[in-house]
Design a protein around this motif. Structure first.
Motif, short mmCIF file in Angstrom:
data_model
loop_
_atom_site.label_atom_id
_atom_site.label_comp_id
_atom_site.label_asym_id
_atom_site.label_seq_id
_atom_site.Cartn_x
_atom_site.Cartn_y
_atom_site.Cartn_z
N ALA A 242 0.82 -1.21 0.00
CA ALA A 242 0.00 0.00 0.00
C ALA A 242 0.85 1.26 0.00
O ALA A 242 0.41 2.32 -0.46
N TYR A 243 2.09 1.14 0.52
CA TYR A 243 3.01 2.28 0.51
C TYR A 243 3.99 2.07 -0.65
O TYR A 243 5.07 1.55 -0.49
N SER A 244 3.58 2.45 -1.83
CA SER A 244 4.44 2.34 -3.00
C SER A 244 4.82 3.72 -3.48
O SER A 244 4.21 4.72 -3.08
N ARG A 245 5.82 3.80 -4.34
CA ARG A 245 6.36 5.09 -4.77
C ARG A 245 6.29 5.21 -6.29
O ARG A 245 6.32 4.21 -7.01
N ALA A 246 6.25 6.45 -6.75
CA ALA A 246 6.29 6.69 -8.19
C ALA A 246 7.69 6.50 -8.74
O ALA A 246 7.88 6.24 -9.93
N SER A 247 8.71 6.62 -7.88
CA SER A 247 10.10 6.46 -8.30
C SER A 247 10.82 5.58 -7.29
O SER A 247 10.28 5.24 -6.23
N ALA A 248 12.07 5.24 -7.61
CA ALA A 248 12.86 4.37 -6.74
C ALA A 248 13.66 5.18 -5.73
O ALA A 248 14.82 4.89 -5.47
N ASP A 249 13.04 6.21 -5.14
CA ASP A 249 13.77 7.13 -4.28
C ASP A 249 13.92 6.62 -2.85
O ASP A 249 14.66 7.22 -2.07
N HIS A 441 -15.22 -7.45 -4.90
CA HIS A 441 -14.70 -8.11 -6.10
C HIS A 441 -13.19 -8.28 -6.02
O HIS A 441 -12.65 -9.36 -6.28
N ALA A 442 -12.48 -7.20 -5.64
CA ALA A 442 -11.02 -7.27 -5.54
C ALA A 442 -10.59 -8.30 -4.51
O ALA A 442 -9.65 -9.07 -4.72
N ALA A 443 -11.30 -8.35 -3.37
CA ALA A 443 -10.95 -9.29 -2.31
C ALA A 443 -11.18 -10.73 -2.76
O ALA A 443 -10.34 -11.62 -2.57
N GLY A 585 -2.67 -5.40 -7.88
CA GLY A 585 -1.97 -4.49 -6.98
C GLY A 585 -2.84 -3.43 -6.33
O GLY A 585 -2.34 -2.60 -5.58
N ARG A 586 -4.15 -3.42 -6.63
CA ARG A 586 -5.02 -2.44 -5.98
C ARG A 586 -5.35 -2.88 -4.56
O ARG A 586 -5.45 -4.08 -4.29
N PRO A 587 -5.55 -1.96 -3.63
CA PRO A 587 -5.93 -2.34 -2.27
C PRO A 587 -7.31 -2.98 -2.24
O PRO A 587 -8.20 -2.62 -3.02
N THR A 588 -7.50 -3.93 -1.35
CA THR A 588 -8.80 -4.61 -1.23
C THR A 588 -9.62 -4.09 -0.07
O THR A 588 -10.81 -4.37 0.01
N TRP A 589 -9.00 -3.33 0.84
CA TRP A 589 -9.73 -2.89 2.03
C TRP A 589 -9.10 -1.62 2.58
O TRP A 589 -7.96 -1.29 2.25
N ALA A 590 -9.87 -0.93 3.40
CA ALA A 590 -9.38 0.26 4.09
C ALA A 590 -10.05 0.33 5.45
O ALA A 590 -11.21 -0.06 5.61
N ARG A 591 -9.31 0.83 6.43
CA ARG A 591 -9.85 0.98 7.78
C ARG A 591 -9.93 2.47 8.13
O ARG A 591 -8.99 3.22 7.88
N PHE A 592 -11.04 2.88 8.72
CA PHE A 592 -11.23 4.24 9.21
C PHE A 592 -11.45 4.17 10.71
O PHE A 592 -12.45 3.60 11.17
N GLY A 593 -10.50 4.70 11.46
CA GLY A 593 -10.59 4.65 12.90
C GLY A 593 -11.74 5.50 13.43
O GLY A 593 -12.17 6.48 12.82
N LEU A 594 -12.25 5.10 14.61
CA LEU A 594 -13.37 5.81 15.20
C LEU A 594 -13.01 7.27 15.49
O LEU A 594 -13.83 8.18 15.31
N SER A 595 -11.77 7.51 15.92
CA SER A 595 -11.35 8.88 16.19
C SER A 595 -11.35 9.72 14.91
O SER A 595 -11.68 10.90 14.92
#
Length: 605
Positions: A242-249, A441-443, A585-595
């Motif tokens: 999920a933490y990918s980059r546009a370049s190899a920096d 679908h992705a999952a 390579g697309r994410p299948t899930w996301a979490r949103f914290g209560l705070s």
């Protein structure tokens, strides 16, 4: 023109062209010398991006007065005494080229003192002209001052970039060093103002050092890697897909503590991420590879940027397998404990299992209030929306809501329990600390894909003989590789024999890929074997086919799922390798914290 011996001045400037590319090269060579001298603190003072001044001060062992002229002589070093030393280099510097090369294209001054000496000694070199050693007060350690880089080589100076650009190259190299040497304090100033400080005394896996070098986001998504075998050890961090980059920096590789670039290892990393990274994105990592110094040749690049492994294929496969297994453990809902800023408490605690497996631990607030919240949600949804799957008369368009099932456990599983289906695409689930949204679908695509791979792997890689053997025209080098690697090709499902200097006879191919362009696939495999000593082309082509099959078999949008079906999908995600991303390579899930949700509605303000 007759052959003649080059003058020393020209020899030194040719060597400088190999070693000294820009101010960052000067900083690198001088700081590495300081570290080899045992320094625990290094001060880097710069002016005009290092073009006007580079001053490196250290608290290392220092040099004797008589050693100063030798230090600026070509191929004079305290680190190599025999061929055996050269074949097992354990220091960062060893050639004795850095100081004379730098001195030939700048105004250089060295001041140094050992602990046992009454005073220090100084030596000045102006454009390669060596002065006399003179006494000079100095604390223990060494100061090397480089002024007016390339003042006597205008053509080289013209190729230097803007001050900000040159400073950026220096800062990037120092960041790389700080990651590898958290035990050393680094202080940087530019144009008389403090620019950066890396505190010393830290351990290699220092959370604080990771935060201050690569930032909180990398630390948040970092997975710890630790693998050892076959005389190799790989440890460090890799970022979750999920933490990918546009370049190899943000790609850092160290071999026995030396920062290097290696195409074979980079290829192994890309292959490990191939199944989970979105197209065109780059992985981020900080990896330390350790092996016997006799098994790696560091004397293959003038600036020591590259090395040559004696067992290149073994290293490639070891890195690939280590990272592949670590990424396989990135199941949805389970994540490695992020490297925390000092004073914070991780919400997820890393377990001891291989591949970064972790156990989920609810907070005290979750344990005390979870059961009540679940029961309230269950009753509320039952009242609002009626029977499961009907949507109820008051349900908003596109949303299917169902009552939450009763659960006795105080803490739900990582992805929680399903609440509703949104627009026939997303599953909404209540977890211990907020809301989970799943692309169904992705999952399901990833779950089916991993099942197909496991089933195919359990049967082994079957081959299919060709009715008529196929002649394949190749280059002579490719033919030699095919002949030498016939056993490897057989393991990949190819039966190949050499038919001539530039031709091969293909008799059998991988059964699953028999309908594809097997000739092009064979060429790609041979290219990989020649370049990297290994190939995943067959596995990659197989995976692409299985991925397509899984995509067609996955649940489609607008298919209404019942609560048991949604919960079954969530539980499968928690058990499936790499379920955090779909096959593309697309994410299948996301979490949103209560705070976080509370902030949306300004609760508590």
């Amino acid at each position: 023109m007759s052959i003649r011996q080059l003058p020393d001045t020209l020899i030194n400037q040719i060597a400088a062209g190999e070693v000294v590319e820009r101010p960052a090269s000067v900083v690198k060579e001088l700081v590495e010398n300081a570290l080899d001298a045992g320094a625990t603190r290094v001060d880097v003072d710069l002016e005009e991006g290092g073009v006007r001044l580079v001053r490196i001060r250290d608290d290392g062992g220092g040099m004797a007065p008589g050693d100063l002229p030798l230090a600026v002589s070509r191929h004079a070093t305290s680190k190599i005494a025999s061929l055996d030393d050269l074949e097992a280099v354990a220091t960062l510097g060893f050639r004795g080229e850095a100081l004379p090369s730098i001195a030939s294209v700048s105004r250089l001054r060295i001041v140094s003192r050992r602990a046992a000496d009454e005073h220090g000694a100084a030596l000045a070199v102006d454009g390669g002209r060596v002065g006399e050693v003179t006494p000079k007060p100095h604390p223990q350690g060494t100061t090397v001052e480089v002024r007016d880089l390339f003042f006597n080589v205008p053509a080289r100076r013209k190729f230097l970039r803007a001050e900000r650009t040159e400073l950026g190259h220096i800062e990037e190299w120092l960041r790389s060093l700080a990651l590898a040497r958290p035990d050393v304090e680094l202080r940087v100033s530019h144009n008389g103002k403090p620019a950066r400080r890396y505190r010393g005394g830290g351990a290699l896996f220092s959370d604080e050092r990771l935060h201050e070098t690569l930032g909180a986001e990398f630390a948040k998504h970092a997975l710890r890697v630790e693998h050892e075998g076959a005389g190799l050890r790989l440890h460090g961090w890799i970022a979750q897909p999920a933490y990918s980059r546009a370049s190899a920096d943000q790609q850092y590789l160290y071999v026995n503590g030396r920062a290097i670039r290696d195409r074979s290892v980079a290829h192994a990393v890309r292959q490990a991420y191939a199944d989970v990274l979105y197209h065109g994105r780059q992985p981020a990592y900080v990896l330390f590879l350790e092996l016997d110094p006799h098994r790696v040749d560091v004397n293959v690049h003038p600036a020591k940027h590259e090395v040559r492994f004696r067992d290149a294929r073994l290293v490639h496969d070891f890195v690939y397998r280590s990272l592949h297994d670590a990424l396989a453990g990135t199941r949805a809902g389970l994540q490695q404990a992020p490297a925390q800023a000092p004073g914070t408490q991780p919400a997820f605690a890393a377990g001891a299992g291989a591949g970064g497996a972790v156990s989920w631990q609810p907070s005290a607030r979750d344990q005390s209030g979870l059961a009540l919240r679940v029961e309230e949600a269950r009753a509320g949804y039952a009242a609002l929306y009626g029977a499961p799957g009907t949507g109820g008369p008051g349900a908003p368009a596109g949303a299917v809501a169902t009552p939450m099932p009763a659960h006795d456990d105080a803490a739900p599983p990582p992805l929680g329990y399903a609440l509703a289906q949104l627009h026939g695409i997303y599953i909404l689930s209540q977890c211990a600390d907020g809301l989970v949204v799943v692309d169904m679908h992705a999952a399901h695509e990833r779950i089916g894909y991993e099942k197909l791979k496991a089933a195919h792997d359990s049967e082994g890689l079957r081959t299919q003989p060709l009715l008529v053997p196929q002649t394949v025209a190749v280059s002579e080098r490719e033919a030699e590789v095919a002949e030498r690697e016939s056993a490897t090709l057989a393991e990949l499902g190819f039966e190949v024999t050499r038919a001539g200097p530039q031709s091969l006879l293909l008799r059998a191919v991988p059964a699953l890929l028999a309908e594809g362009d097997t000739e092009a696939l064979l060429r790609d495999v041979l290219a990989d074997l020649r370049e990297h000593g290994a190939s995943r082309r067959v596995a990659g082509a197989r995976d692409e086919l299985l991925s397509t099959m899984a995509c067609h078999g996955a649940v489609r949008a607008n298919r209404r799922l019942t609560v048991p079906e949604m919960n079954a999908l969530l539980r499968q995600m928690e058990e499936t390798e790499r379920s955090g991303q779909c096959n593309h390579g697309r994410p299948t899930w996301a979490r949103f914290g209560l705070s976080e949700i509370d902030r949306w509605f300004m609760r508590g303000r």
